[in-house]
Design a protein around this motif. Structure first.
Motif, PDB file in Angstrom:
ATOM      1  N   ILE A 223      17.919  58.407  51.934  1.00 19.83           N
ATOM      2  CA  ILE A 223      17.594  59.330  53.113  1.00 19.83           C
ATOM      3  C   ILE A 223      18.828  58.859  54.222  1.00 19.83           C
ATOM      4  N   VAL A 224      19.653  60.115  54.563  1.00 20.85           N
ATOM      5  CA  VAL A 224      20.678  60.054  55.255  1.00 20.85           C
ATOM      6  C   VAL A 224      20.488  61.027  56.486  1.00 20.85           C
ATOM      7  N   GLY A 225      21.150  60.415  57.870  1.00 20.33           N
ATOM      8  CA  GLY A 225      20.961  61.175  58.852  1.00 20.33           C
ATOM      9  C   GLY A 225      20.435  60.419  60.269  1.00 20.33           C
ATOM     10  N   ASP A 226      21.015  61.117  61.602  1.00 19.89           N
ATOM     11  CA  ASP A 226      20.846  60.517  62.589  1.00 19.89           C
ATOM     12  C   ASP A 226      19.353  60.493  63.055  1.00 19.89           C
ATOM     13  N   VAL A 227      18.460  61.178  62.295  1.00 15.06           N
ATOM     14  CA  VAL A 227      16.893  61.076  62.475  1.00 15.06           C
ATOM     15  C   VAL A 227      16.320  59.552  62.420  1.00 15.06           C
ATOM     16  N   LEU A 228      17.192  58.646  61.636  1.00 12.17           N
ATOM     17  CA  LEU A 228      16.760  57.408  61.597  1.00 12.17           C
ATOM     18  C   LEU A 228      17.356  56.616  62.678  1.00 12.17           C
ATOM     19  N   ALA A 229      18.009  57.048  63.624  1.00 17.01           N
ATOM     20  CA  ALA A 229      18.334  56.606  65.012  1.00 17.01           C
ATOM     21  C   ALA A 229      17.622  56.838  65.941  1.00 17.01           C
ATOM     22  N   SER A 230      17.700  56.208  67.306  1.00 17.16           N
ATOM     23  CA  SER A 230      16.546  56.231  68.207  1.00 17.16           C
ATOM     24  C   SER A 230      16.749  57.258  69.289  1.00 17.16           C
ATOM     25  N   GLU A 231      17.933  57.932  69.334  1.00 17.72           N
ATOM     26  CA  GLU A 231      17.913  58.977  70.243  1.00 17.72           C
ATOM     27  C   GLU A 231      17.475  60.324  70.063  1.00 17.72           C
ATOM     28  N   TYR A 232      16.864  61.054  70.799  1.00 16.39           N
ATOM     29  CA  TYR A 232      16.274  62.273  70.335  1.00 16.39           C
ATOM     30  C   TYR A 232      15.757  62.930  71.748  1.00 16.39           C
ATOM     31  N   SER A 233      15.368  64.194  71.536  1.00 11.23           N
ATOM     32  CA  SER A 233      14.836  64.858  72.703  1.00 11.23           C
ATOM     33  C   SER A 233      13.215  65.079  72.262  1.00 11.23           C
ATOM     34  N   LEU A 234      12.410  65.140  73.667  1.00 14.39           N
ATOM     35  CA  LEU A 234      10.904  65.132  73.365  1.00 14.39           C
ATOM     36  C   LEU A 234      10.682  66.970  72.889  1.00 14.39           C
ATOM     37  N   SER A 235       9.724  66.868  72.057  1.00 10.51           N
ATOM     38  CA  SER A 235       9.290  68.432  71.571  1.00 10.51           C
ATOM     39  C   SER A 235       9.124  69.255  72.815  1.00 10.51           C
ATOM     40  N   ARG A 236       9.598  70.534  72.682  1.00  6.26           N
ATOM     41  CA  ARG A 236       9.211  71.274  73.894  1.00  6.26           C
ATOM     42  C   ARG A 236       7.603  71.801  73.741  1.00  6.26           C
ATOM     43  N   LEU A 237       6.868  71.673  72.571  1.00  2.00           N
ATOM     44  CA  LEU A 237       5.685  72.124  72.320  1.00  2.00           C
ATOM     45  C   LEU A 237       4.616  71.431  73.158  1.00  2.00           C
ATOM     46  N   TYR A 238       4.950  70.164  73.469  1.00  8.42           N
ATOM     47  CA  TYR A 238       3.894  69.355  74.164  1.00  8.42           C
ATOM     48  C   TYR A 238       4.411  69.350  75.760  1.00  8.42           C
ATOM     49  N   ALA A 239       5.592  69.805  75.968  1.00  5.58           N
ATOM     50  CA  ALA A 239       6.096  69.582  77.445  1.00  5.58           C
ATOM     51  C   ALA A 239       5.150  70.168  78.557  1.00  5.58           C
ATOM     52  N   ASP A 240       4.946  69.600  79.800  1.00  4.39           N
ATOM     53  CA  ASP A 240       3.859  70.190  80.591  1.00  4.39           C
ATOM     54  C   ASP A 240       4.341  71.385  81.416  1.00  4.39           C
ATOM     55  N   ASP A 241       5.604  71.510  81.089  1.00  5.62           N
ATOM     56  CA  ASP A 241       5.962  72.909  81.708  1.00  5.62           C
ATOM     57  C   ASP A 241       6.354  74.055  80.707  1.00  5.62           C
ATOM     58  N   PHE A 242       5.851  73.753  79.740  1.00  5.29           N
ATOM     59  CA  PHE A 242       5.741  74.890  78.404  1.00  5.29           C
ATOM     60  C   PHE A 242       4.517  75.562  77.931  1.00  5.29           C
ATOM     61  N   SER A 243       4.239  76.827  78.081  1.00  6.28           N
ATOM     62  CA  SER A 243       3.078  77.661  77.897  1.00  6.28           C
ATOM     63  C   SER A 243       3.085  78.026  76.398  1.00  6.28           C
ATOM     64  N   THR A 244       1.974  78.032  75.722  1.00  5.29           N
ATOM     65  CA  THR A 244       1.668  78.272  74.418  1.00  5.29           C
ATOM     66  C   THR A 244       0.582  79.135  74.346  1.00  5.29           C
ATOM     67  N   GLU A 245      -0.006  79.580  73.232  1.00  4.37           N
ATOM     68  CA  GLU A 245      -0.953  80.539  72.918  1.00  4.37           C
ATOM     69  C   GLU A 245      -2.284  79.685  73.383  1.00  4.37           C
ATOM     70  N   PHE A 246      -2.092  78.571  73.650  1.00  5.73           N
ATOM     71  CA  PHE A 246      -3.370  77.634  73.743  1.00  5.73           C
ATOM     72  C   PHE A 246      -3.357  76.772  75.137  1.00  5.73           C
ATOM     73  N   ARG A 247      -2.538  76.714  75.760  1.00  5.55           N
ATOM     74  CA  ARG A 247      -2.366  76.071  76.843  1.00  5.55           C
ATOM     75  C   ARG A 247      -1.243  76.502  77.950  1.00  5.55           C
ATOM     76  N   GLU A 248      -1.620  76.659  79.251  1.00  2.00           N
ATOM     77  CA  GLU A 248      -0.740  77.254  80.058  1.00  2.00           C
ATOM     78  C   GLU A 248       0.077  76.110  80.712  1.00  2.00           C
ATOM     79  N   ALA A 249       1.280  76.361  81.104  1.00  2.00           N
ATOM     80  CA  ALA A 249       2.307  75.448  81.460  1.00  2.00           C
ATOM     81  C   ALA A 249       1.878  74.953  82.893  1.00  2.00           C
ATOM     82  N   LYS A 250       1.834  73.557  83.163  1.00  2.00           N
ATOM     83  CA  LYS A 250       1.502  73.278  84.520  1.00  2.00           C
ATOM     84  C   LYS A 250       2.554  73.558  85.378  1.00  2.00           C
ATOM     85  N   LYS A 251       2.279  73.739  86.636  1.00  2.94           N
ATOM     86  CA  LYS A 251       3.118  74.033  87.858  1.00  2.94           C
ATOM     87  C   LYS A 251       3.981  72.753  88.108  1.00  2.94           C
TER      88      LYS A 251
END
Length: 251
Positions: A223-251
């Motif tokens: 397995i090769v790639g920087d996904v094996l390192a520690s730095e990455y961004s958090l998923s937007r799907l679960y961000a509190d300012d991100f709306s989805t079909e199931f959840r409204e973004a928090k102001k």
């Protein structure tokens, strides 16, 4: 009826429920003995006939399938991992089509999934890599020239490399040639999810030495790639300012 069954990545309880049920019902099992965990045959009934395809040719495998069909027996063709990846499944299905024999496919847990679980890794991290390249080095069995390792490495995506443990010195050079740096994180996962699994964390530049030090010469994924390192961004799907079909973004 022929059932092609993915055996899973190694551990016997990682076969699917459907796959285990088919093994229990089978009159004939033809299994890939070079890679399939033999303990999976414990699912078979006492009267089941078992054949190790590692010692057979394609013609001999098909012959056993035809014999079973003529005797009104149910056959399981047990492949390692998931049969859709390096399973040589298409050539068997084509022959069965020619013979007018019915078959279906039961998927399995591929070793590249088992390796990720063992590494506690996610192959697709935001802002790091959103693609996974599954490939292998050319050896006695060639690969198309347009699919050489260096050309894939140029994408900088996560790479999972099968069937290449004996070619690690050359593999490192091809990865660097394609664009990975020698200090890009890498891992060698020997027999993922098996009882004797071994995990070696290393870099692209130390693949060969790491495998040699641990006496690993086959049955491992790279397995090769920087996904094996520690730095990455958090998923937007679960961000509190991100709306989805199931959840409204928090102001």
């Amino acid at each position: 009826m022929i059932h092609f069954v993915g055996a899973g990545s190694g551990a016997i309880d990682l076969i699917t429920i459907r796959g285990a049920k088919l093994l229990k019902k089978a009159d004939v099992i033809i299994y890939a003995g070079s890679l399939v965990n033999p303990d999976l045959l414990n699912y078979a009934k006492e009267s089941c006939e078992c054949y190790n395809s590692a010692k057979m040719t394609l013609d001999e495998v098909i012959e056993k399938m035809i014999e079973a069909e003529n005797d009104n027996k149910m056959t399981v063709r047990l492949h390692t991992g998931d049969s859709s990846i390096y399973g040589a499944i298409r050539e068997q299905m084509d022959r069965l089509d020619e013979e007018g024999i019915s078959y279906d496919v039961c998927p399995g847990v591929s070793s590249f999934c088992g390796a990720a679980a063992s590494l506690k890794a996610e192959y697709t991290l935001p802002d790091v890599s959103q693609s996974v390249i599954i490939t292998r080095m050319a050896s006695r069995t060639p690969v198309p020239e347009k699919e050489n390792i260096a050309s894939f490495a140029a994408h900088g995506a996560t790479m999972v490399i099968f069937l290449s443990t004996g070619l690690l010195e050359k593999l490192s050079k091809e990865l660097v040639k394609g664009g990975y740096s020698e200090d890009t994180p890498a891992a060698i996962v020997y027999k993922a999810t098996w009882p004797d699994e071994k995990i070696i964390h290393c870099t692209v530049g130390t693949l060969y030495e790491s495998a040699k030090e641990n006496n690993i010469t086959k049955t491992a994924l790279i397995i090769v790639g920087d996904v094996l390192a520690s730095e990455y961004s958090l998923s937007r799907l679960y961000a509190d300012d991100f709306s989805t079909e199931f959840r409204e973004a928090k102001k």
